[in-house]
Design an enzyme around this catalytic site. Structure first.
Site, PDB file in Angstrom:
ATOM      1  N   GLY A 239     -72.595  35.024  14.377  1.00 49.13           N
ATOM      2  CA  GLY A 239     -72.262  34.523  15.692  1.00 49.13           C
ATOM      3  C   GLY A 239     -73.411  34.223  16.636  1.00 49.13           C
ATOM      4  O   GLY A 239     -73.187  33.682  17.724  1.00 49.13           O
ATOM      5  N   GLU A 273     -74.140  38.788   9.266  1.00 48.09           N
ATOM      6  CA  GLU A 273     -73.592  37.590   8.628  1.00 48.09           C
ATOM      7  C   GLU A 273     -73.896  36.325   9.424  1.00 48.09           C
ATOM      8  O   GLU A 273     -72.981  35.605   9.809  1.00 48.09           O
ATOM      9  CB  GLU A 273     -72.064  37.705   8.518  1.00 48.09           C
ATOM     10  CG  GLU A 273     -71.551  38.962   7.866  1.00 48.09           C
ATOM     11  CD  GLU A 273     -70.048  39.130   8.017  1.00 48.09           C
ATOM     12  OE1 GLU A 273     -69.460  39.759   7.137  1.00 48.09           O
ATOM     13  OE2 GLU A 273     -69.482  38.645   9.007  1.00 48.09           O
ATOM     14  N   GLY A 275     -74.531  32.599  10.250  1.00 49.21           N
ATOM     15  CA  GLY A 275     -74.303  31.300   9.627  1.00 49.21           C
ATOM     16  C   GLY A 275     -75.120  30.258  10.385  1.00 49.21           C
ATOM     17  O   GLY A 275     -76.225  29.882  10.001  1.00 49.21           O
ATOM     18  N   ARG A 276     -74.567  29.878  11.525  1.00 48.16           N
ATOM     19  CA  ARG A 276     -75.183  28.847  12.363  1.00 48.16           C
ATOM     20  C   ARG A 276     -76.667  29.110  12.672  1.00 48.16           C
ATOM     21  O   ARG A 276     -77.491  28.199  12.634  1.00 48.16           O
ATOM     22  CB  ARG A 276     -74.402  28.779  13.669  1.00 48.16           C
ATOM     23  CG  ARG A 276     -74.730  27.612  14.575  1.00 48.16           C
ATOM     24  CD  ARG A 276     -74.061  27.800  15.948  1.00 48.16           C
ATOM     25  NE  ARG A 276     -72.677  28.200  15.847  1.00 48.16           N
ATOM     26  CZ  ARG A 276     -71.652  27.343  15.798  1.00 48.16           C
ATOM     27  NH1 ARG A 276     -71.871  26.050  15.878  1.00 48.16           N
ATOM     28  NH2 ARG A 276     -70.410  27.774  15.694  1.00 48.16           N
ATOM     29  N   ARG A 312     -67.667  18.015  14.404  1.00 50.40           N
ATOM     30  CA  ARG A 312     -67.789  18.939  15.538  1.00 50.40           C
ATOM     31  C   ARG A 312     -67.568  18.274  16.902  1.00 50.40           C
ATOM     32  O   ARG A 312     -66.885  18.858  17.754  1.00 50.40           O
ATOM     33  CB  ARG A 312     -69.138  19.678  15.499  1.00 50.40           C
ATOM     34  CG  ARG A 312     -69.286  20.566  14.249  1.00 50.40           C
ATOM     35  CD  ARG A 312     -70.491  21.474  14.314  1.00 50.40           C
ATOM     36  NE  ARG A 312     -70.337  22.501  15.311  1.00 50.40           N
ATOM     37  CZ  ARG A 312     -70.907  22.515  16.501  1.00 50.40           C
ATOM     38  NH1 ARG A 312     -71.735  21.551  16.848  1.00 50.40           N
ATOM     39  NH2 ARG A 312     -70.685  23.484  17.344  1.00 50.40           N
ATOM     40  N   TYR A 316     -64.433  20.123  18.358  1.00 49.15           N
ATOM     41  CA  TYR A 316     -64.719  21.158  19.361  1.00 49.15           C
ATOM     42  C   TYR A 316     -65.272  20.582  20.667  1.00 49.15           C
ATOM     43  O   TYR A 316     -65.698  21.351  21.524  1.00 49.15           O
ATOM     44  CB  TYR A 316     -65.796  22.128  18.856  1.00 49.15           C
ATOM     45  CG  TYR A 316     -65.573  22.792  17.531  1.00 49.15           C
ATOM     46  CD1 TYR A 316     -64.624  23.804  17.379  1.00 49.15           C
ATOM     47  CD2 TYR A 316     -66.345  22.441  16.436  1.00 49.15           C
ATOM     48  CE1 TYR A 316     -64.457  24.439  16.164  1.00 49.15           C
ATOM     49  CE2 TYR A 316     -66.181  23.083  15.207  1.00 49.15           C
ATOM     50  CZ  TYR A 316     -65.231  24.076  15.085  1.00 49.15           C
ATOM     51  OH  TYR A 316     -65.071  24.699  13.889  1.00 49.15           O
ATOM     52  N   CYS A 342     -60.866   4.610  12.041  1.00 51.78           N
ATOM     53  CA  CYS A 342     -59.818   4.098  12.915  1.00 51.78           C
ATOM     54  C   CYS A 342     -59.118   5.233  13.658  1.00 51.78           C
ATOM     55  O   CYS A 342     -57.954   5.541  13.400  1.00 51.78           O
ATOM     56  CB  CYS A 342     -58.833   3.284  12.095  1.00 51.78           C
ATOM     57  SG  CYS A 342     -59.668   1.905  11.317  1.00 51.78           S
ATOM     58  N   GLU A 343     -59.826   5.885  14.518  1.00 52.79           N
ATOM     59  CA  GLU A 343     -59.304   6.949  15.382  1.00 52.79           C
ATOM     60  C   GLU A 343     -60.100   6.908  16.674  1.00 52.79           C
ATOM     61  O   GLU A 343     -61.328   6.770  16.644  1.00 52.79           O
ATOM     62  CB  GLU A 343     -59.554   8.342  14.772  1.00 52.79           C
ATOM     63  CG  GLU A 343     -58.866   8.652  13.479  1.00 52.79           C
ATOM     64  CD  GLU A 343     -57.403   9.040  13.645  1.00 52.79           C
ATOM     65  OE1 GLU A 343     -56.949   9.261  14.783  1.00 52.79           O
ATOM     66  OE2 GLU A 343     -56.720   9.091  12.607  1.00 52.79           O
ATOM     67  N   TYR A 371     -71.858  23.719   9.838  1.00 48.73           N
ATOM     68  CA  TYR A 371     -70.533  23.144  10.047  1.00 48.73           C
ATOM     69  C   TYR A 371     -70.610  21.619  10.149  1.00 48.73           C
ATOM     70  O   TYR A 371     -69.863  20.984  10.889  1.00 48.73           O
ATOM     71  CB  TYR A 371     -69.851  23.768  11.279  1.00 48.73           C
ATOM     72  CG  TYR A 371     -69.868  25.287  11.223  1.00 48.73           C
ATOM     73  CD1 TYR A 371     -69.044  25.964  10.341  1.00 48.73           C
ATOM     74  CD2 TYR A 371     -70.754  26.023  12.013  1.00 48.73           C
ATOM     75  CE1 TYR A 371     -69.079  27.339  10.254  1.00 48.73           C
ATOM     76  CE2 TYR A 371     -70.795  27.409  11.926  1.00 48.73           C
ATOM     77  CZ  TYR A 371     -69.950  28.067  11.051  1.00 48.73           C
ATOM     78  OH  TYR A 371     -70.007  29.429  10.964  1.00 48.73           O
TER      79      TYR A 371
HETATM   80  C1  LIG Z   1     -67.819  32.258  10.737  1.00 48.84           C
HETATM   81  C2  LIG Z   1     -68.155  33.655  10.443  1.00 48.84           C
HETATM   82  C3  LIG Z   1     -69.497  34.074  10.469  1.00 48.84           C
HETATM   83  C4  LIG Z   1     -70.627  33.167  10.870  1.00 48.84           C
HETATM   84  O1  LIG Z   1     -70.528  32.715  12.166  1.00 48.84           O
HETATM   85  P1  LIG Z   1     -71.766  31.941  12.824  1.00 48.84           P
HETATM   86  O2  LIG Z   1     -71.321  31.706  14.206  1.00 48.84           O
HETATM   87  O3  LIG Z   1     -71.946  30.690  12.048  1.00 48.84           O
HETATM   88  O4  LIG Z   1     -72.959  32.846  12.729  1.00 48.84           O
HETATM   89  C5  LIG Z   1     -69.765  35.374  10.115  1.00 48.84           C
HETATM   90  N1  LIG Z   1     -68.779  36.245   9.779  1.00 48.84           N
HETATM   91  C6  LIG Z   1     -67.480  35.869   9.737  1.00 48.84           C
HETATM   92  C7  LIG Z   1     -66.457  36.858   9.345  1.00 48.84           C
HETATM   93  C8  LIG Z   1     -67.127  34.570  10.080  1.00 48.84           C
HETATM   94  O5  LIG Z   1     -65.839  34.218  10.064  1.00 48.84           O
END
Ligand SMILES: *Cc1c(COP(=O)(O)O)cnc(C)c1O
Length: 418
Positions: A239, A273, A275-276, A312, A316, A342-343, A371
């Site tokens: 996150g 964890e 991601g982004r 995105r 969003y 076409c949207e 993403y």
């Molecule tokens: C989506 C997600 C992440 C990663 O979120 P980021 O904002 O990309 O860091 C980590 N853990 C879980 C359980 C998620 O669903």
């Protein structure tokens, strides 16, 4: 800091001019920088060096095999949400003992595959799921390692951000009910309780929500101890935000400073964890201007990338900076940057103050590594674009552009229509 910088008005990815790649592979395409990916991973890893930890990359953000391999070689694992992601992670050489399995809807088949693959643990989101995992593990004569995903209900009023950790969300087990669920878990024969998990939201730009949520979680860890349930892993989720526009999210180091004191004497392994934060600013989407159009009320820049390539902005309302690959003196304009789909929702930028651009020139849609491709589709029968990885002065195609034949793969016309 990322490796997409101008040198004399020309955009480079590390030591390769973006234009060179665009000419050779055609547009649109995703472009990633290996050095940026490494830097981001190492920034996280070194920030938490003094705490035993595992970084399980949330691969839903970007599941390209080369990127998974790059993190795996650094010692990283994977946070997966489906059997397909497990397959990808294993194919990329991710150590199964560094894979955790999240998500509210794991099927029996997926649970079986994960147990067979001997993953580190399941992050469990409900009591029914817990019983299902117990049942599947029992049939396999195995014990499933689990953490419960606890929903810490961090007050969004003090921290306005995109949230998944509130009572109203589908995710996790409410912190009030968690003790009961842990008791259930501990009573199940084929379940081994090893951890506790939370993930409170995405694109967080402050450390305070992490600290609040973790405090609540650690309170629960204490209560569990009294019940004789000793968790070995504390998972704080992902996150951490990135800079798309003018956000100033904390660096991994600042996150470590904020939560370090809470976890340093825990004698647990910390799982994170992200991601982004690892991939977002390590990738861009390169597109070509097809036409410009002066509507009655608006200017449009029509490009060859569309919402199926990067959803995105339409999904969003997300902001992505759009820059010319070759910079020069230009007139400022306000325009919508739109794709060929076409949207009306097919846009990459709306009412954007930008510089005038001309047909045939290349644009870079920045911060598209997370993403981006992962959410791409074939809508309007558009082949998905290639993914290119730069390492120093060389570039590598890490996913081919799809062909028209790929578009109809697996489809059949039944006999009665022949
Ligand atoms: C989506 C997600 C992440 C990663 O979120 P980021 O904002 O990309 O860091 C980590 N853990 C879980 C359980 C998620 O669903």
């Amino acid at each position: 800091m990322h490796e997409f910088q101008y040198r004399q008005n020309e955009l480079y990815c590390e030591d390769v001019p973006v234009k060179t790649i665009a000419k050779e592979v055609g547009t649109p395409f995703y472009l990633y920088s290996a050095k940026t990916l490494l830097n981001h991973y190492r920034a996280y890893d070194s920030a938490f060096a003094s705490i035993p930890h595992i970084i399980t990359f949330a691969m839903k953000a970007n599941s390209n095999l080369a990127i998974l391999r790059l993190f795996a070689r650094e010692g990283g694992g994977a946070d997966i949400v489906s059997a397909g992601e497990l397959y990808r992670a294993l194919q990329a050489g991710v150590d199964p003992q560094k894979i955790n399995f999240a998500g509210v809807g794991k099927t029996a088949e997926e649970i079986r595959y994960a147990l067979e693959s001997n993953i580190l643990m399941f992050n469990v989101e409900s009591s029914q799921e817990l019983r299902k995992i117990d049942e599947v593990a029992g049939r396999m004569k195995k014990k499933a390692r689990v953490a419960l995903r606890v929903n810490p209900n961090v007050d969004p009023k003090t921290h306005p951000y995109i949230s998944t950790g509130l009572k109203k969300h589908k995710f996790g087990i409410s912190i009030d009910k968690a003790l009961e669920e842990y008791k259930l878990a501990a009573s199940l024969k084929h379940i081994e309780v090893v951890g506790i998990h939370q993930h409170i939201g995405s694109q967080l730009t402050e450390t305070a929500p992490y600290v609040d949520a973790l405090r609540r979680l650690l309170g629960l860890v204490e209560e569990l101890k009294k019940l004789g349930i000793d968790v070995q892993y504390v998972n704080i989720g992902g996150g951490l935000g990135i800079t798309y526009d003018d956000e100033t999210p904390p660096l991994p180091k600042e996150l470590a400073t904020a939560i370090g004191p809470l976890v340093k004497d825990l004698k647990c392994i910390l799982i994170m964890e992200p991601g982004r934060a690892l991939v977002g600013n390590a990738g861009i989407l390169v597109t070509k201007v097809l036409y410009t159009k002066e509507g009655d009320a608006k200017k449009f820049v029509i490009v060859d990338a569309a919402m199926n390539d990067l959803i995105r902005p339409s999904f969003y309302g997300a902001f992505h900076l759009i820059q010319p690959v070759i910079r020069r003196e230009r007139k400022p304009i306000t325009a919508d940057v739109v794709g060929p789909i076409c949207e009306s929702a097919d846009f990459l930028a709306k009412d954007r103050e930008m510089e005038e651009c001309l047909p045939e020139e290349y644009l870079a849609v920045m911060s598209a590594g997370a993403y981006g491709f992962a959410m791409a589709s074939n809508y309007n029968a558009r082949p998905r674009v290639p993914e290119i990885l730069v390492n120093g002065d060389r570039y590598f195609t890490v996913r081919d552009r799809e062909t028209h034949a790929d578009l109809i793969k697996g489809e059949h016309i039944p006999d009665f229509l022949k």
